[in-house]
Design an enzyme around this catalytic site. Structure first.
Site, PDB file in Angstrom:
ATOM      1  N   SER A  96     107.859  97.997 112.795  1.00 41.29           N
ATOM      2  CA  SER A  96     109.212  97.570 112.963  1.00 41.29           C
ATOM      3  C   SER A  96     110.216  98.840 113.258  1.00 41.29           C
ATOM      4  O   SER A  96     110.296  99.846 112.604  1.00 41.29           O
ATOM      5  CB  SER A  96     109.662  97.264 111.313  1.00 41.29           C
ATOM      6  OG  SER A  96     109.352  95.680 111.311  1.00 41.29           O
TER       7      SER A  96
ATOM      8  N   ASP B 248     118.857  91.557 113.202  1.00 34.71           N
ATOM      9  CA  ASP B 248     117.953  92.711 112.602  1.00 34.71           C
ATOM     10  C   ASP B 248     118.079  94.005 113.370  1.00 34.71           C
ATOM     11  O   ASP B 248     116.894  94.643 113.529  1.00 34.71           O
ATOM     12  CB  ASP B 248     116.535  92.210 112.618  1.00 34.71           C
ATOM     13  CG  ASP B 248     115.589  92.789 111.776  1.00 34.71           C
ATOM     14  OD1 ASP B 248     116.248  93.227 110.664  1.00 34.71           O
ATOM     15  OD2 ASP B 248     114.282  92.600 111.803  1.00 34.71           O
TER      16      ASP B 248
ATOM     17  N   HIS C 237     115.814  95.301 108.462  1.00 32.18           N
ATOM     18  CA  HIS C 237     115.285  95.180 107.511  1.00 32.18           C
ATOM     19  C   HIS C 237     114.210  96.378 106.835  1.00 32.18           C
ATOM     20  O   HIS C 237     113.745  96.083 105.802  1.00 32.18           O
ATOM     21  CB  HIS C 237     114.052  93.787 107.748  1.00 32.18           C
ATOM     22  CG  HIS C 237     112.821  94.071 108.529  1.00 32.18           C
ATOM     23  ND1 HIS C 237     112.866  93.926 109.802  1.00 32.18           N
ATOM     24  CD2 HIS C 237     111.763  94.587 108.374  1.00 32.18           C
ATOM     25  CE1 HIS C 237     111.645  94.030 110.382  1.00 32.18           C
ATOM     26  NE2 HIS C 237     110.905  94.525 109.501  1.00 32.18           N
TER      27      HIS C 237
END
Length: 506
Positions: free
Chosen positions: A250, A178, A148
């Site tokens: 992230s 992901d 993402h």
């Protein structure tokens, strides 16, 4: 910040689960000042050099030596992406308290590089920037981050711990877990390895990343839980950690005290958007498998058996005569899929894969998904109280789900019977198999179990039904047999599933 949408059975409300990539390059500053305590009864003494005295005290063990070794392998990831035009944001979207010095500073000077979502962001811009984290896994420039972070990228740049900037290429991505693999040209990059052993709950961990654009940030905590399902995908198996991570973390690594990566930070649970001590990381075991395929062919293929499965609840286990819940209940095998060809039937409970016990439906999905298409597997199956062993050859998981039931609208006939004990009005299915639910009493037992008008009851207690009278007969037989609940196979727009309704409520 992206939002996830867990179901009722999953552990977190959708509005509070946030992915950690950020499109805002912000700055967070906080501090606590602690003053020394003085006793009013202490006698006056000669002034002392407290720092000198502290040098002789036993020192607490810290993480500085570990951080010094692994931090150079952690990178900041900056992504340029095409975005829709956005109006400037209100003061309520500032990431700082109203009236605080930081709010006043950014309202006056703007955020670094005019970050999207801040008051000085240009209107109608065609490109935006997102920031995340990552880490090198080899000296020749391969690095791991989140899907993402880079999925909408037009260009990707990374900054290393020594301040150098490199252009990166996306080698491959896997939306289902992901994860993404990127590559920087060059050699002799510092790198870290993925852990061989799974961490234990309570083990110390270190998270390193790029929160709010503040690269090279280190936080510490412990492993809080394992095997978390947060509704991100069918292969959820997250580590939960309490090391503070925020937007921009992230794709960054979580290290153990040996300096190995035990997970890739992906999401946080937060009412405010900031860290509250609940973060989730993709386990190293999953990362190894996915990254190996991305490096080899740029994509990930997974084994597939072609079934709709669901958990075995205590009520379902009781209906099937199982001593305890376990395994994965087959709601419906897909026509011409590997499972159907091998003889798997609706109502079977898959209890083992190659003699390895299956804990639940998610465990089965992970086991099968971790195998290569074309592999031969042995499935342990519980059918009508008897154990069977079936062999099948795995297919390849399609890009789109193909095992869904037909979602076409059902043409309902006029109600011909009413079953008040369930709170359902039923009508024959006509040329279609099963009995159609014409109406649901919102205060009845069936409504509590998710029945809706248009659902089709295919089986009750293992018996196929075609009329409302057959439904009532099957319910009566289950009660006569002393069962505490009855298992129904129901087809809806979402697919086919089993529902166990307690007979005491029916």
């Amino acid at each position: 910040m992206k939002q996830a949408n867990p179901t009722k059975a999953r552990i977190l409300p959708m509005r509070r689960l946030a992915l950690l990539a950020t499109t805002v390059a912000g700055l967070a500053v906080g501090g606590i000042l602690v003053a020394p305590t003085f006793s009013p009864y202490a006698p006056m003494a000669q002034a002392q050099n407290l720092s000198q005295e502290a040098q002789h005290l036993a020192r607490p063990s810290g993480f500085a030596d570990i951080v010094e070794k692994v931090k150079p392998a952690v990178i900041s990831v900056r992504v340029k992406m095409r975005v829709d035009a956005q109006p400037t944001s209100s003061d309520d979207e500032m990431p700082f308290p109203k009236g605080s010095p930081m709010e006043k500073f950014f309202k006056r000077f703007g955020t670094p590089e005019g970050g999207q979502g801040m008051p000085n962001a240009p209107r109608g811009r065609q490109f935006g920037q997102a920031q995340g984290s990552g880490f090198f896994i080899s000296a020749d420039g391969y690095a791991v981050t989140n899907n993402h972070v880079v999925e909408k990228a037009t260009t990707v740049e990374i900054s290393t711990d020594d301040g150098k900037v490199h252009t990166a290429k996306v080698i491959g991505t896997d939306p289902r877990t992901d994860l993404a693999l990127i590559k920087v040209d060059g050699n002799n990059f510092p790198y870290v390895k993925l852990a061989e052993a799974s961490p234990r709950i309570g083990d110390w961990v270190l998270a390193v990343g790029n929160p709010f654009g503040l690269g090279g940030t280190v936080t510490a905590g412990i492993v809080s839980a394992r095997g978390r399902d947060i509704g991100a995908g069918p292969y959820d198996d997250f580590l939960q950690i309490d090391a503070p991570v925020n937007k921009g973390n992230s794709g960054g690594p979580t290290f153990n005290t040996e300096g190995s990566v035990i997970g890739v930070n992906t999401a946080i649970f937060s009412p405010s958007g900031g860290s509250v001590g609940i973060a989730f990381a993709i386990p190293a075991e999953t990362v190894k498998s996915v990254v190996a395929q991305l490096k080899d062919k740029g994509t990930v293929t997974r084994g597939w058996i072609g079934v709709q499965i669901q958990p075995v609840t205590p009520e379902i286990a009781d209906s099937l005569g199982m001593k305890k819940p376990g395994g994965a209940l087959v709601a419906e095998p897909q026509k011409d899929g590997p499972a159907a060809k091998a003889g798997i039937q609706s109502g079977d409970v898959i209890t083992a894969v190659n003699d390895n016990p299956v804990a639940d439906a998610r465990d089965l999905a992970r086991k099968i998904g971790g195998m290569a298409p074309g592999a031969t597997v042995k499935l342990g199956v519980l059918r009508a109280g008897s154990e069977k062993m079936l062999s099948l050859t795995l297919g390849e998981l399609p890009n789109q789900r193909e095992a869904r039931a037909d979602a076409k609208d059902q043409q309902l006939e006029k109600k011909s019977s009413n079953e008040p004990r369930l709170g359902l009005s039923l009508t024959p299915g006509g040329s279609e198999p099963g009995v159609v639910v014409a109406d649901v009493d919102p205060s009845g037992p069936a409504a509590d179990f998710g029945f809706k008008a248009g659902d089709v009851i295919l089986e009750v207690g293992g018996q196929t039904v075609a009329t409302p009278a057959e439904v009532g007969k099957a319910l009566g037989k289950a009660r006569e047999d002393g069962k505490r609940s009855v298992l129904m196979r129901v087809k809806s727009e979402q697919g086919t599933r089993f529902v166990a309704i307690p007979l005491g409520r029916a």
